[in-house]
Structure formats: structure tokens, C-alpha cells
Scaffold this motif. Sequence first.
Motif, mmCIF file in Angstrom:
data_model
loop_
_atom_site.group_PDB
_atom_site.id
_atom_site.type_symbol
_atom_site.label_atom_id
_atom_site.label_comp_id
_atom_site.label_asym_id
_atom_site.label_seq_id
_atom_site.Cartn_x
_atom_site.Cartn_y
_atom_site.Cartn_z
ATOM 1 N N ASN A 30 -13.195 -61.936 36.735
ATOM 2 C CA ASN A 30 -13.763 -60.705 36.093
ATOM 3 C C ASN A 30 -14.129 -59.611 37.168
ATOM 4 O O ASN A 30 -15.025 -58.928 36.725
ATOM 5 C CB ASN A 30 -14.864 -61.186 35.042
ATOM 6 N N ALA A 31 -13.686 -59.747 38.112
ATOM 7 C CA ALA A 31 -13.954 -58.822 39.231
ATOM 8 C C ALA A 31 -13.345 -57.435 39.200
ATOM 9 O O ALA A 31 -11.954 -57.313 38.739
ATOM 10 C CB ALA A 31 -13.921 -59.190 40.488
ATOM 11 N N SER A 58 -9.342 -60.284 36.407
ATOM 12 C CA SER A 58 -9.577 -59.272 37.582
ATOM 13 C C SER A 58 -8.860 -57.768 37.112
ATOM 14 O O SER A 58 -7.824 -58.017 36.433
ATOM 15 C CB SER A 58 -9.747 -59.863 38.619
ATOM 16 N N ASP A 59 -9.569 -57.036 37.627
ATOM 17 C CA ASP A 59 -9.049 -55.606 37.486
ATOM 18 C C ASP A 59 -9.041 -54.673 38.484
ATOM 19 O O ASP A 59 -9.642 -54.687 39.488
ATOM 20 C CB ASP A 59 -9.718 -54.723 36.484
ATOM 21 N N LYS A 85 -4.858 -64.896 34.898
ATOM 22 C CA LYS A 85 -4.392 -64.754 33.443
ATOM 23 C C LYS A 85 -5.164 -63.579 33.109
ATOM 24 O O LYS A 85 -6.380 -62.917 33.326
ATOM 25 C CB LYS A 85 -4.833 -65.883 32.678
ATOM 26 N N LYS A 86 -4.568 -62.465 32.267
ATOM 27 C CA LYS A 86 -5.061 -61.359 31.788
ATOM 28 C C LYS A 86 -5.695 -60.574 32.862
ATOM 29 O O LYS A 86 -6.636 -59.724 32.638
ATOM 30 C CB LYS A 86 -6.109 -61.828 30.676
ATOM 31 N N SER A 115 0.523 -66.047 35.673
ATOM 32 C CA SER A 115 -0.283 -64.716 35.338
ATOM 33 C C SER A 115 -0.212 -64.175 33.872
ATOM 34 O O SER A 115 -0.009 -63.108 33.665
ATOM 35 C CB SER A 115 -0.023 -63.609 36.254
ATOM 36 N N ALA A 116 -0.048 -65.248 32.763
ATOM 37 C CA ALA A 116 0.077 -64.834 31.337
ATOM 38 C C ALA A 116 -1.060 -63.903 31.173
ATOM 39 O O ALA A 116 -2.151 -63.876 31.391
ATOM 40 C CB ALA A 116 -0.141 -66.082 30.670
#
Length: 214
Positions: A30-31, A58-59, A85-86, A115-116
Motif C-alpha cells: 500500500n505504498a 502499491s502504486d 497483487k493489485k 501480480s494478479a
Amino acid sequence: AGAKVKLVQVQLLGRDFLHINDVGSELGDNAAFELLQIQLGADKIYNGVRTELLGDGSDFNAAIGYYGRHGQTVDMNFIANHYGKKTTCEMTADGVLQGGAKKIYRGTIDFKNGSAGAVGDEKETVLLLSDDVVNQTIPLILCSEEDVQGNHGASIGKLDDELLFYLCSRGFSEQEAVDMMAKAKIDALCRKIDDEDTVQLVQRYLEGVMADGE
């Protein structure tokens, strides 16, 4: 994990400089890493960015603006490796080329095994203001995972004749109209900069370039 980082890089070197820039990042769960670059100066620009999206959710978001002129070389290589993932990434480049400038943009989105649910987008828009420029746009999507979504696109073209005619009919000279369109590309990125002093530095640099006919 959970970190939120925004990095702003503004390059306003003189015309005789060689500029080499390299950015690397690793993102936990979630970074989020936001990168904003404006490349205006130097004679030769070599710019590399590599992001490892290791953590789930993460984004990575990158926005790059450049203005190539006077035979400048602009060489850019952006890589986003999706492991978690996501994970999500968005890479956009927006630039102007004229006066014999040479530009190559490589953008790679790599969906690794595991990396689904990952989503990656890359897009470049290039405005060509003279016939003697060299433009290369090389988007690449690699995939080792089934449940992912990758998109890429490019828009490359000259200044619209009807728009140029409209601006000239409103009292602008052709050069003023061209400068206005080129400046608009950079102004759009400046609006994403939170520091007003940095924005003013960019604006003064552009005004000087256009006043001197550079």
C-alpha cells in the motif's frame, strides 16, 4: 509499507551541459510513489527511472514533461515491475520537439508472476514543431501473469493548422502562437507542483528561452 512519497525534479541547466539522472524505488504494501519531472535544459539528457512494486496494493505514478530544441538529445527509459497483487502504475510523458531535437522514450510495464489484479497504463503525447526532429516512442508491456490489465498509447503530431490560424486571427504572431502551445505543455505539469517558488523558476526559465528565441 504505507508510505506516500512525492518527488519533484526540475532540470534547468545551460545548453552546454550533459545531464544524467537515475531514480530507483521499491514500494511496500500500500505504498505510493509519485514522480514529477520537467526536463528543459542541457544539451544531452539521459533519464532513467525504475520502480519495483513489491508490496500488494502499491502504486506508482509518473508524469514527465520535456521541451527538446537546438539539436538536444532527450533519452528516457522508464520501467515499472509489478510483483505484488493489485498493484497499479501510470506513466505519462508530454513533450515538445523542434529545432533538430532527438528524443527516444522507452516505457516498460512488466507484470511478474504473482501480480494478479495489477493494472498498468502508459501514454505519451508529442507535439512536433519542425520537420527536422527525430522522435521515437517505444512502449512495451511484458506479462507473466494472466489476471492483469495493461494499456499503452501515443499521440504524435504537428500543431493543428486551424488552431494556428485561429490564434493568429486573434492578434498573435505565428511564433507567439507556437510558443504559447509549447508553454502550455509545461504549464500543465507546473500545476501539479506544490511549491510556488519552483513553479516561478520554471516560468522564468521558459520566458527567457522564448524571449531569446532559443
